[in-house]
Structures are given as C-alpha cells and as structure tokens.
Motif scaffolding. Structure first.
Motif, PDB file in Angstrom:
ATOM      1  N   ALA A 222     -16.445  21.059  18.579  1.00  0.00           N
ATOM      2  CA  ALA A 222     -16.098  20.427  19.865  1.00  0.00           C
ATOM      3  C   ALA A 222     -14.665  20.774  20.276  1.00  0.00           C
ATOM      4  O   ALA A 222     -13.919  19.921  20.778  1.00  0.00           O
ATOM      5  CB  ALA A 222     -16.288  18.910  19.781  1.00  0.00           C
ATOM      6  N   GLY A 223     -14.279  22.014  20.030  1.00  0.00           N
ATOM      7  CA  GLY A 223     -12.953  22.469  20.435  1.00  0.00           C
ATOM      8  C   GLY A 223     -11.829  22.083  19.496  1.00  0.00           C
ATOM      9  O   GLY A 223     -10.659  22.376  19.764  1.00  0.00           O
ATOM     10  N   VAL A 224     -12.157  21.456  18.374  1.00  0.00           N
ATOM     11  CA  VAL A 224     -11.155  21.038  17.381  1.00  0.00           C
ATOM     12  C   VAL A 224     -11.241  21.949  16.165  1.00  0.00           C
ATOM     13  O   VAL A 224     -12.322  22.142  15.594  1.00  0.00           O
ATOM     14  CB  VAL A 224     -11.388  19.573  16.944  1.00  0.00           C
ATOM     15  N   LYS A 225     -10.112  22.521  15.760  1.00  0.00           N
ATOM     16  CA  LYS A 225     -10.066  23.379  14.575  1.00  0.00           C
ATOM     17  C   LYS A 225      -9.793  22.540  13.322  1.00  0.00           C
ATOM     18  O   LYS A 225      -8.916  21.676  13.343  1.00  0.00           O
ATOM     19  CB  LYS A 225      -8.980  24.441  14.727  1.00  0.00           C
ATOM     20  N   TYR A 226     -10.524  22.831  12.247  1.00  0.00           N
ATOM     21  CA  TYR A 226     -10.367  22.125  10.986  1.00  0.00           C
ATOM     22  C   TYR A 226      -9.801  23.091   9.932  1.00  0.00           C
ATOM     23  O   TYR A 226     -10.349  24.174   9.718  1.00  0.00           O
ATOM     24  CB  TYR A 226     -11.705  21.563  10.504  1.00  0.00           C
ATOM     25  N   PHE A 227      -8.692  22.696   9.286  1.00  0.00           N
ATOM     26  CA  PHE A 227      -8.046  23.515   8.277  1.00  0.00           C
ATOM     27  C   PHE A 227      -7.953  22.767   6.948  1.00  0.00           C
ATOM     28  O   PHE A 227      -7.596  21.581   6.913  1.00  0.00           O
ATOM     29  CB  PHE A 227      -6.639  23.921   8.713  1.00  0.00           C
ATOM     30  N   ASN A 228      -8.253  23.490   5.880  1.00  0.00           N
ATOM     31  CA  ASN A 228      -8.208  22.952   4.523  1.00  0.00           C
ATOM     32  C   ASN A 228      -6.972  23.496   3.804  1.00  0.00           C
ATOM     33  O   ASN A 228      -6.917  24.663   3.435  1.00  0.00           O
ATOM     34  CB  ASN A 228      -9.487  23.352   3.759  1.00  0.00           C
ATOM     35  N   ASP A 229      -5.988  22.636   3.611  1.00  0.00           N
ATOM     36  CA  ASP A 229      -4.764  23.012   2.898  1.00  0.00           C
ATOM     37  C   ASP A 229      -4.575  22.102   1.688  1.00  0.00           C
ATOM     38  O   ASP A 229      -3.483  21.594   1.427  1.00  0.00           O
ATOM     39  CB  ASP A 229      -3.556  22.917   3.844  1.00  0.00           C
ATOM     40  N   SER A 230      -5.658  21.923   0.929  1.00  0.00           N
ATOM     41  CA  SER A 230      -5.632  21.000  -0.207  1.00  0.00           C
ATOM     42  C   SER A 230      -4.621  21.402  -1.267  1.00  0.00           C
ATOM     43  O   SER A 230      -4.180  20.579  -2.059  1.00  0.00           O
ATOM     44  CB  SER A 230      -7.029  20.905  -0.838  1.00  0.00           C
ATOM     45  N   LYS A 231      -4.256  22.698  -1.299  1.00  0.00           N
ATOM     46  CA  LYS A 231      -3.277  23.167  -2.273  1.00  0.00           C
ATOM     47  C   LYS A 231      -1.879  22.617  -1.998  1.00  0.00           C
ATOM     48  O   LYS A 231      -0.996  22.702  -2.857  1.00  0.00           O
ATOM     49  CB  LYS A 231      -3.241  24.705  -2.266  1.00  0.00           C
TER      50      LYS A 231
ATOM     51  N   GLU B 200      -8.717  30.361   0.065  1.00  0.00           N
ATOM     52  CA  GLU B 200      -9.367  29.057  -0.067  1.00  0.00           C
ATOM     53  C   GLU B 200      -8.373  27.981  -0.484  1.00  0.00           C
ATOM     54  O   GLU B 200      -7.589  28.168  -1.423  1.00  0.00           O
ATOM     55  CB  GLU B 200     -10.507  29.133  -1.080  1.00  0.00           C
ATOM     56  N   HIS B 201      -8.408  26.871   0.239  1.00  0.00           N
ATOM     57  CA  HIS B 201      -7.577  25.683  -0.013  1.00  0.00           C
ATOM     58  C   HIS B 201      -6.115  25.881   0.355  1.00  0.00           C
ATOM     59  O   HIS B 201      -5.280  25.025   0.064  1.00  0.00           O
ATOM     60  CB  HIS B 201      -7.682  25.215  -1.471  1.00  0.00           C
ATOM     61  N   ARG B 202      -5.776  26.997   1.009  1.00  0.00           N
ATOM     62  CA  ARG B 202      -4.398  27.265   1.422  1.00  0.00           C
ATOM     63  C   ARG B 202      -4.404  27.606   2.915  1.00  0.00           C
ATOM     64  O   ARG B 202      -4.552  28.753   3.280  1.00  0.00           O
ATOM     65  CB  ARG B 202      -3.807  28.411   0.604  1.00  0.00           C
ATOM     66  N   MET B 203      -4.278  26.604   3.760  1.00  0.00           N
ATOM     67  CA  MET B 203      -4.399  26.766   5.218  1.00  0.00           C
ATOM     68  C   MET B 203      -5.645  27.574   5.545  1.00  0.00           C
ATOM     69  O   MET B 203      -5.632  28.506   6.342  1.00  0.00           O
ATOM     70  CB  MET B 203      -3.151  27.411   5.792  1.00  0.00           C
ATOM     71  N   GLU B 204      -6.725  27.203   4.906  1.00  0.00           N
ATOM     72  CA  GLU B 204      -8.011  27.880   5.075  1.00  0.00           C
ATOM     73  C   GLU B 204      -8.713  27.343   6.324  1.00  0.00           C
ATOM     74  O   GLU B 204      -8.979  26.140   6.434  1.00  0.00           O
ATOM     75  CB  GLU B 204      -8.879  27.634   3.846  1.00  0.00           C
ATOM     76  N   TYR B 205      -9.018  28.238   7.243  1.00  0.00           N
ATOM     77  CA  TYR B 205      -9.779  27.841   8.424  1.00  0.00           C
ATOM     78  C   TYR B 205     -11.205  27.509   8.005  1.00  0.00           C
ATOM     79  O   TYR B 205     -11.878  28.304   7.350  1.00  0.00           O
ATOM     80  CB  TYR B 205      -9.778  28.966   9.452  1.00  0.00           C
ATOM     81  N   VAL B 206     -11.678  26.324   8.390  1.00  0.00           N
ATOM     82  CA  VAL B 206     -13.016  25.874   7.999  1.00  0.00           C
ATOM     83  C   VAL B 206     -14.013  26.055   9.136  1.00  0.00           C
ATOM     84  O   VAL B 206     -15.052  26.695   8.976  1.00  0.00           O
ATOM     85  CB  VAL B 206     -12.992  24.404   7.533  1.00  0.00           C
ATOM     86  N   ASP B 207     -13.687  25.500  10.307  1.00  0.00           N
ATOM     87  CA  ASP B 207     -14.626  25.593  11.428  1.00  0.00           C
ATOM     88  C   ASP B 207     -13.951  25.028  12.674  1.00  0.00           C
ATOM     89  O   ASP B 207     -12.902  24.370  12.594  1.00  0.00           O
ATOM     90  CB  ASP B 207     -15.904  24.810  11.132  1.00  0.00           C
TER      91      ASP B 207
END
Length: 454
Positions: free
Chosen positions: A321-330, A311-318
């Motif tokens: 529409a063909g676009v990947k969202y990544f959470n790298d808040s760390k 979580e929060h480290r290059m975490e795949y979110v969803d």
C-alpha cells in the motif's frame, strides 16, 4: 609456511575457523592439538580432524596443554585474552594469533580487508559484487562465509580476496598486510572484550600496521576524531565523506557521488537518488575499493542501482500500500539504529527495543526529531525507548509484546510514502535466540500482512 613443519601448535576453539586452521597447519607438517572447553558431543568437526591424525581435546583446558615446546597458539577470535590458556601462552612467551594471520602468510592473492563498527558485511558484499560485475576474479569471505585461511590457500595471484574482518580477528595479527585496508567507522562496541575505546581502536588499526607505500588505506573523513588517532599511515591514504569534498577519495556533492585522485576535476560516479544502497558511507567506501582495484564505473552503477542489501542489514522486504518495509534486525546498538534512521529519506514508523544493557538512548533524540513519525517498542527496553519518543515530540507511541503485533500496528500507522523500519538498537536475547530469528519473524509478519490484504 615451512616455518611450522614439525612445530607444535595449539588451536584453541573448534568452530569453523579452528577446524580450517588446524587442517591447514597439519598440511604444512605441524603437530597440531585442538582444544575446546565445550563437551565433545557439542563440538563439530572432531571426527574429520581425528581422521587426519590431529589430536582433539574437549571439555576442559588441561594444564599440560601449553608448554615451552609449543611454537604457536591460534585462538578462536571470540576467546577473550583473559582466558586461562591464552594467559598461560602469553606468560610462556608463545605467540597468540588468529587464523587471519596465517591467511596473510600464505596468500598469493592481494587481500582487501574491510573493518568497522557498523556496515562491514554490507560493504564487503557490495565490493565483491562490483568487482565480479567488472569481470575481476574475486573470492569473498573472512568474518562472513568462508574462513579466510581457506580462501587464501586456494586463491592465485591473479585473484582478489575480499575479507570482512572484526576487531577480534585483527587483534590477533602480527604480520597481516592487506593491499587495500578499509576502516568504515568507529563507535563504542565490544568493550566487554576490549575494555577501552583505545584498545578497540588499536585492534582496528592493526589493519594498516604492516602496509607499505605500495598499499592503500581508506578512512572515514566524517570522523575527524578517528582520523586524528590514525596518525601518519605508511600506505597511500584515501577518504570518503557524505558531507564534504575530500583531498583524495569519494564524496557526495549536490546529490552526486564523485571520485577524486587529488589531481584534476573529480569524476562523476552515480546520483545518490539512483542507488538502492541505503547507507551512503558503505557505498562510498565500496566505490573507493572498486576504483582502486580497477573496476569500471559502469559496473559500479549497475550494482549500486540494483543492490538488494544483505539479510537483516537494511534489507528491503516489500512495499505494501505504498509503504516500504525494511529489516535491519542486525542493528543491535544505538549507533547502528541511528545510521539506519538517517538512511531513510521518508517519514519512519520505527520498530525498536530489545535487551536492556543500561543504555538510555538519549543520543538518538536528534535523529528521531523530524524524522520518526511513530515508535513501536517491544522487549525490555520498550519503556525507555517510548519515553525518549515522548521527549522527541512523537505522538504515536505503542508498546507491543510480539514482532507480529508490531508489524500490524505499523501497518495501521504508516501511510503511502512512509517507511516501516525494524532497527531495534538493542540485542535480541531478551526475546529471541538471535537477531536473525528476530529479523525473520519481522519478514514473516510483513509477508502475512501482504497476504491478508490481497
């Protein structure tokens, strides 16, 4: 640990490590005093310790706390060495350690220690999962999860202890000896604590100081400046590299990760394209640890191809529409953001910005060019990051006030096949209490976006 029976020990700082080590020392017969400058009402674990007969002093550091009769001081890793009680202990010649040192003294299980400026948590988690998949009995903790001395006390000789270790923890060690020690990378960080890069590196290298020829050290081949400062280590040395074959270790060749023991033909492990792990160096280091621990290649492939991230480290979110969202808040510094951007093979809509620490972010220009198609910035550093985006020739540059606005703006700019990446390159404290809160708000924004489009 019988050395501490009837000895006077001072534990500085409550937190979970202070509480755990105080209880441990008490069980081994030490006379323990725990001291924390926080007011009593803000400290946790007081009642638990006092019920055991352990003295707890809160709100100040009394002058009489430290005296020649004290045998040891165990400090919270975050307490700086300039703190008055630490300085007083050192002047009195009292050893000052962190709980990691005590964990090493009592551990019956081999310790696998993992450190570095970036990627520690992901690599530690990845190693733990691979070893468990391979049927090995593994306990994971240290700087994440359970305090290491707590794991060390319960682990048997047939188990493995996998520990994430910070420079703060390692700096307070004297006899600490991991069977496998890993240094992932080294970049400028925590210089407010260590003051110089040399002192920072010295703290990291304590990972290897007490190893022998029976132990193994894993080093980053792509950082020759770090290797040069490591010198001749006493352990068997293995390397990992994303760019070239190594004398002994793990490397990438024609899109394939391979392992070599320095003898014969390299062994194929997995195709880079088949992995879900975003950072190659984390995967390479984890593969090395797994190989040296006896894990089979099938277990490595299974985990490396399904690993969801931390979580929060290059975490795949969803994917929307063909676009990947990544959470790298760390990613709270430019080096971490650079690693995240380089991990993306697709065009990136980059959400960034946060606390202004006087960084100019020019080091990110080579990474941004040709890789980032749009920059969405918020927080104190938004103007300077947008200026860097202009220098990099990025036409789409947007200044927003909230994370939710950033997600919406990114959704309008991104096309199928793109990546939307939150990797701030800055601390969160100008707008959020923590990087976790910032990352959670990003994920909430992505989930709301998907719901609105359903």
């Amino acid at each position: 640990m019988m050395r501490y029976q009837n000895q006077h020990v001072v534990v500085l700082g409550m937190a979970k490590s202070g509480v755990a080590v105080a209880k441990l020392l008490h069980r081994f017969g030490a006379h323990v005093v725990v001291n924390d400058k926080k007011p009593r009402e803000e400290a946790t674990g007081i009642k638990e310790l006092e019920a055991l007969g352990i003295t707890v002093i809160c709100g100040h550091h009394p002058e009489e706390l430290l005296h020649p009769g004290v045998s040891l001081v165990v400090k919270n890793p975050g307490i700086p060495y300039e703190a008055p009680p630490v300085q007083q202990a050192l002047q009195l010649g009292i050893p000052v350690v962190t709980e990691v040192e005590l964990a090493s003294q009592i551990a019956k299980a081999p310790i696998i220690g993992i450190t570095g400026s970036n990627g520690k948590t992901t690599t530690t988690t990845l190693v733990g999962q691979i070893l468990k998949e391979a049927g090995l009995d593994v306990l994971v903790g240290g700087n994440i999860g359970t305090v290491l001395c707590g794991l060390a006390e319960e682990a048997g000789p047939d188990q493995l202890l996998v520990a994430e270790l910070s420079s703060f923890q390692l700096m307070g060690t004297r006899e600490f000896r991991p069977h496998i020690g890993v240094l992932l990378n080294l970049y400028p960080a925590h210089l407010d604590y260590h003051h110089t890069m040399e002192a920072y590196l010295d703290a990291k290298l304590k990972m290897f100081a007490n190893q022998t020829a029976d132990d193994m050290a894993i080093l980053p081949f792509d950082q020759p400046e770090v290797l040069a400062k490591c010198g001749d280590l006493p352990a068997q040395v293995y390397y990992f590299s994303k760019t070239q074959q190594v004398p002994r270790g793990a490397f990438v060749q024609d899109g394939i990760i391979k392992f070599t023991d320095g003898q014969g033909q390299p062994e194929t492990i997995i195709s880079v394209a088949d992995m879900t792990v975003p950072h190659l160096d984390n995967a390479l280091a984890a593969i090395l640890v797994a190989k040296l621990s006896g894990a089979d290649v099938g277990s490595m492939v299974q985990v490396l191809s399904t690993f969801p991230g931390v979580e929060h480290r290059m975490e795949y979110v969803d994917t929307i529409a063909g676009v990947k969202y990544f959470n790298d808040s760390k990613a709270t510094n430019p080096e971490a953001a650079s690693r995240a951007l380089q991990a993306c093979q697709e065009p990136v809509v980059w959400i960034c910005g946060g606390l202004d620490r006087g960084v100019d972010f020019r080091e990110l220009l080579p990474v941004m060019k040709g890789r980032v198609k749009a920059v969405i910035a918020l927080g104190q550093t938004a103007p300077i990051l947008l200026a860097r985006a202009e220098e990099a020739g990025i036409n789409e540059r947007i200044h927003v006030d909230t994370v939710e606005e950033a997600v919406l703006a990114a959704s309008r700019l991104a096309q199928a096949g793109d990546v939307v990446l939150l990797s701030p390159a800055c601390a969160s404290w100008d707008m959020f209490p923590s990087f976790e809160v910032r990352g959670s708000m990003f994920k909430d924004g992505v989930h709301r976006l998907k719901t609105s489009l359903a």
